[in-house]
Design an enzyme around this catalytic site. Structure first.
Site, mmCIF file in Angstrom:
data_model
loop_
_atom_site.group_PDB
_atom_site.id
_atom_site.type_symbol
_atom_site.label_atom_id
_atom_site.label_comp_id
_atom_site.label_asym_id
_atom_site.label_seq_id
_atom_site.Cartn_x
_atom_site.Cartn_y
_atom_site.Cartn_z
ATOM 1 N N ARG A 31 8.715 -8.186 -4.679
ATOM 2 C CA ARG A 31 8.897 -6.984 -5.190
ATOM 3 C C ARG A 31 10.336 -6.001 -5.115
ATOM 4 O O ARG A 31 10.158 -6.281 -4.070
ATOM 5 C CB ARG A 31 7.581 -6.554 -5.292
ATOM 6 C CG ARG A 31 7.480 -6.105 -4.338
ATOM 7 C CD ARG A 31 7.731 -4.854 -4.659
ATOM 8 N NE ARG A 31 7.407 -3.300 -3.477
ATOM 9 C CZ ARG A 31 7.928 -3.326 -2.757
ATOM 10 N NH1 ARG A 31 9.449 -4.031 -2.179
ATOM 11 N NH2 ARG A 31 7.372 -2.567 -1.445
ATOM 12 N N GLU A 37 7.785 6.072 -4.901
ATOM 13 C CA GLU A 37 8.216 5.600 -3.377
ATOM 14 C C GLU A 37 6.706 6.755 -1.942
ATOM 15 O O GLU A 37 7.012 7.416 -2.139
ATOM 16 C CB GLU A 37 8.924 5.940 -2.846
ATOM 17 C CG GLU A 37 9.369 4.292 -1.372
ATOM 18 C CD GLU A 37 9.430 2.768 -2.001
ATOM 19 O OE1 GLU A 37 8.350 2.157 -2.759
ATOM 20 O OE2 GLU A 37 10.634 2.888 -2.992
ATOM 21 N N HIS A 38 5.980 5.388 -1.651
ATOM 22 C CA HIS A 38 5.011 6.357 -0.400
ATOM 23 C C HIS A 38 4.443 7.093 -1.718
ATOM 24 O O HIS A 38 3.965 8.256 -1.507
ATOM 25 C CB HIS A 38 5.853 7.086 0.020
ATOM 26 C CG HIS A 38 6.328 6.429 0.926
ATOM 27 N ND1 HIS A 38 5.787 6.105 2.343
ATOM 28 C CD2 HIS A 38 7.358 6.323 1.315
ATOM 29 C CE1 HIS A 38 6.543 4.741 2.886
ATOM 30 N NE2 HIS A 38 8.064 5.167 2.770
ATOM 31 N N ASP A 40 1.372 5.325 -3.971
ATOM 32 C CA ASP A 40 0.288 4.464 -3.948
ATOM 33 C C ASP A 40 -0.445 4.897 -2.962
ATOM 34 O O ASP A 40 -1.561 4.678 -3.803
ATOM 35 C CB ASP A 40 1.001 3.006 -3.888
ATOM 36 C CG ASP A 40 1.224 2.073 -2.285
ATOM 37 O OD1 ASP A 40 2.315 3.614 -2.113
ATOM 38 O OD2 ASP A 40 1.517 1.864 -2.054
ATOM 39 N N GLY A 126 11.131 -8.979 6.421
ATOM 40 C CA GLY A 126 11.177 -7.504 6.956
ATOM 41 C C GLY A 126 13.098 -6.675 6.030
ATOM 42 O O GLY A 126 13.756 -6.262 6.218
ATOM 43 N N GLY A 128 11.769 -5.551 3.746
ATOM 44 C CA GLY A 128 11.568 -4.223 2.013
ATOM 45 C C GLY A 128 11.309 -4.962 1.096
ATOM 46 O O GLY A 128 11.108 -3.763 0.267
ATOM 47 N N SER A 130 7.951 -6.925 -0.074
ATOM 48 C CA SER A 130 7.253 -7.671 0.473
ATOM 49 C C SER A 130 6.918 -8.897 0.638
ATOM 50 O O SER A 130 6.056 -9.584 -0.419
ATOM 51 C CB SER A 130 6.125 -7.630 -1.189
ATOM 52 O OG SER A 130 6.556 -6.293 -0.825
ATOM 53 N N ASP A 176 2.933 -3.481 -3.551
ATOM 54 C CA ASP A 176 2.816 -4.506 -3.544
ATOM 55 C C ASP A 176 2.051 -5.984 -3.732
ATOM 56 O O ASP A 176 2.775 -6.490 -4.733
ATOM 57 C CB ASP A 176 3.176 -4.834 -1.779
ATOM 58 C CG ASP A 176 4.275 -3.890 -1.075
ATOM 59 O OD1 ASP A 176 4.726 -3.256 -2.518
ATOM 60 O OD2 ASP A 176 4.875 -3.849 -0.416
ATOM 61 N N TYR A 226 4.669 4.955 9.142
ATOM 62 C CA TYR A 226 4.029 4.775 7.563
ATOM 63 C C TYR A 226 2.988 5.416 7.974
ATOM 64 O O TYR A 226 2.209 6.250 7.471
ATOM 65 C CB TYR A 226 3.547 3.174 8.073
ATOM 66 C CG TYR A 226 3.584 2.685 6.096
ATOM 67 C CD1 TYR A 226 4.146 2.678 5.162
ATOM 68 C CD2 TYR A 226 1.863 2.931 6.213
ATOM 69 C CE1 TYR A 226 4.246 2.637 3.451
ATOM 70 C CE2 TYR A 226 1.711 2.541 4.756
ATOM 71 C CZ TYR A 226 2.589 2.783 4.136
ATOM 72 O OH TYR A 226 2.090 2.126 2.424
HETATM 73 C C1 GAF Z 1 5.879 -0.504 1.204
HETATM 74 C C2 GAF Z 1 3.642 -0.798 1.470
HETATM 75 F F1 GAF Z 1 3.803 -2.200 1.552
HETATM 76 C C3 GAF Z 1 3.647 0.239 0.456
HETATM 77 O O1 GAF Z 1 2.265 -0.098 -0.236
HETATM 78 C C4 GAF Z 1 4.045 1.572 -0.277
HETATM 79 O O2 GAF Z 1 3.356 2.588 -0.064
HETATM 80 C C5 GAF Z 1 5.273 1.685 -0.246
HETATM 81 O O3 GAF Z 1 5.934 0.967 1.529
HETATM 82 C C6 GAF Z 1 6.503 2.896 0.224
HETATM 83 O O4 GAF Z 1 6.486 3.104 -1.605
HETATM 84 O O5 GAF Z 1 5.648 -1.917 0.910
#
Ligand code: GAF
Length: 389
Positions: A31, A37-38, A40, A126, A128, A130, A176, A226
């Site tokens: 995806r 972003e950040h 979820d 790697g 980003g 997914s 993701d 994270y």
């Molecule tokens: C990574 C995490 F796996 C997602 O759940 C999400 O938090 C993302 O970072 C940041 O938006 O992909």
């Protein structure tokens, strides 16, 4: 390579490895997150789309009972998992994404079928995008196909997220895995990460494309940053007296500023602002208001760089180049996408300018960083599927 061709390729690899035909071929996409972003793991909104990059598996009932064998067709590596006992973590490292999903099915009281599997992935590792969620969802889709028992899509996504959390050690949110399960062609997915409600947001305007720019700086989420961001958000929510930052407003945060550290304040400011931007961006996409969506993407990037501190020099360079090209050159907006610390940026661009923009970004990025970027375009793709043989 198109998905059908990829399926045929993995099926041929299966035949070579196991000496017979595969019975099931399944695929699950990676995806790109357009915005949100950040958010979820803060019960907020996200707006991702599935991309035309996939984890693909070809499989048949195993020759040996109680064994789940996987052959990685790219790295020419095989591993066998004993499914007569509860599946646990093990080696090689990549097998944990698969192991976690098998354990998830066992926890549901389901018997795992003994299978021989060949797999490959076109989702950059790697990057980003997914690749891990694609592998998890692909595994779950294979189990569904081989048992003939489909599970509820929300449950399926949550089972895969748990695998990532417990077997790969990343305390990720739900974005993701949800998009890899629920993606739809020509649509973004507006996901409410609290209620798990989803809305498909049509994105079929042929005048725009999403350009994905891989900085080729590897991103690694299990490194602790994270988890630290997540903990800082929880601290902010606690100080604000709310269940999660989804429930907080910008005014509330300003009033409580004196009661929290500067870092915690900045983290919360990003999340609260980003949730609002995501909802507005979905409205913008619905209205084909591309300049509006583009501005929200730039604002998202600035917030991720400044307040959330998850960008890196190379991602900032890509966004700067995009800003230099600007609206006149065909770029509406650009931002880092995914967890951060490397990986990809995503730019919303005019279709007619895609080629020139890609060339300019590639050349300037090389000059400024010494690194070759990988750049590609993807239309919004469908979620996990069983391919016809
Ligand atoms: C990574 C995490 F796996 C997602 O759940 C999400 O938090 C993302 O970072 C940041 O938006 O992909």
């Amino acid at each position: 390579m198109k998905l059908k061709e990829l399926g045929a390729h993995v099926a041929a690899e299966f035949q070579k490895k196991y000496g017979r035909q595969a019975r099931w071929i399944v695929a699950a996409p990676g995806r790109v997150n357009v915005i949100g972003e950040h958010t979820d793991y803060n019960d907020g909104f996200v707006l991702p789309m599935a991309i035309e990059r996939y984890a693909i598996m070809a499989a048949d009932t195993a020759a040996v009972p109680e064994k789940f064998s996987i052959y990685d067709t790219q790295f020419k590596e095989s591993t066998t998992i004993d499914i007569s006992v509860p599946v646990t973590k093990g080696q090689p490292k990549w097998s944990n994404y698969i192991r976690g999903v098998l354990a998830g099915f066992q926890n549901r009281g389901q018997k795992i079928p003994a299978l021989d599997v060949a797999f490959m992935s076109t989702v950059p590792l790697g990057g980003g995008l997914s690749s891990s969620a694609a592998l998890e969802v692909c595994t779950a889709t294979l189990i569904e196909a081989a048992t003939g028992r489909e599970i509820d899509p929300v449950e399926k996504a949550l089972l895969c997220q748990k695998a990532e959390y417990e077997f790969a050690g990343v305390p990720c949110g739900i974005m993701d895995q949800f998009i890899s399960v629920m993606g739809r062609e020509n649509h973004l997915l507006l996901l409410d990460c609290r209620s798990h409600e989803t809305q498909l947001v049509p994105m079929s305007d042929p005048s725009v494309e999403l350009l994905i720019v891989n900085t080729n700086v590897k991103h690694e989420l299990s490194g602790g940053e994270y988890a630290q961001r997540r903990a800082q958000c929880e601290t902010a929510a606690k100080i604000l007296g709310v269940a999660s930052l989804r429930d907080a407003t910008a005014d509330q945060l300003e009033r409580a500023k004196g009661r929290m550290s500067e870092v915690v304040y900045c983290r919360a400011r990003h999340v609260i602002g980003e949730i609002e931007r995501t909802v507005h961006a979905a409205e913008g996409v619905r209205a084909s208001n591309w300049p509006g969506v583009g501005n929200l993407m730039y604002a998202s990037h600035a917030s991720l760089r400044g307040d959330y501190e998850v960008s890196c020099k190379e991602l900032d360079v890509v966004v700067e180049i995009a800003e230099e090209i600007g609206y006149k050159g065909g770029v509406y907006g650009c931002r880092m996408t995914g967890g951060g610390f490397g990986g990809c940026a995503v730019a919303l661009v005019k279709t007619e300018s895609v080629e020139t923009i890609s060339q300019k970004i590639a050349a300037d990025y090389k000059t400024k960083t010494g690194i070759e970027a990988t750049i590609f375009v993807s239309r919004p793709a469908a979620g996990a599927t069983v391919l016809e043989i």
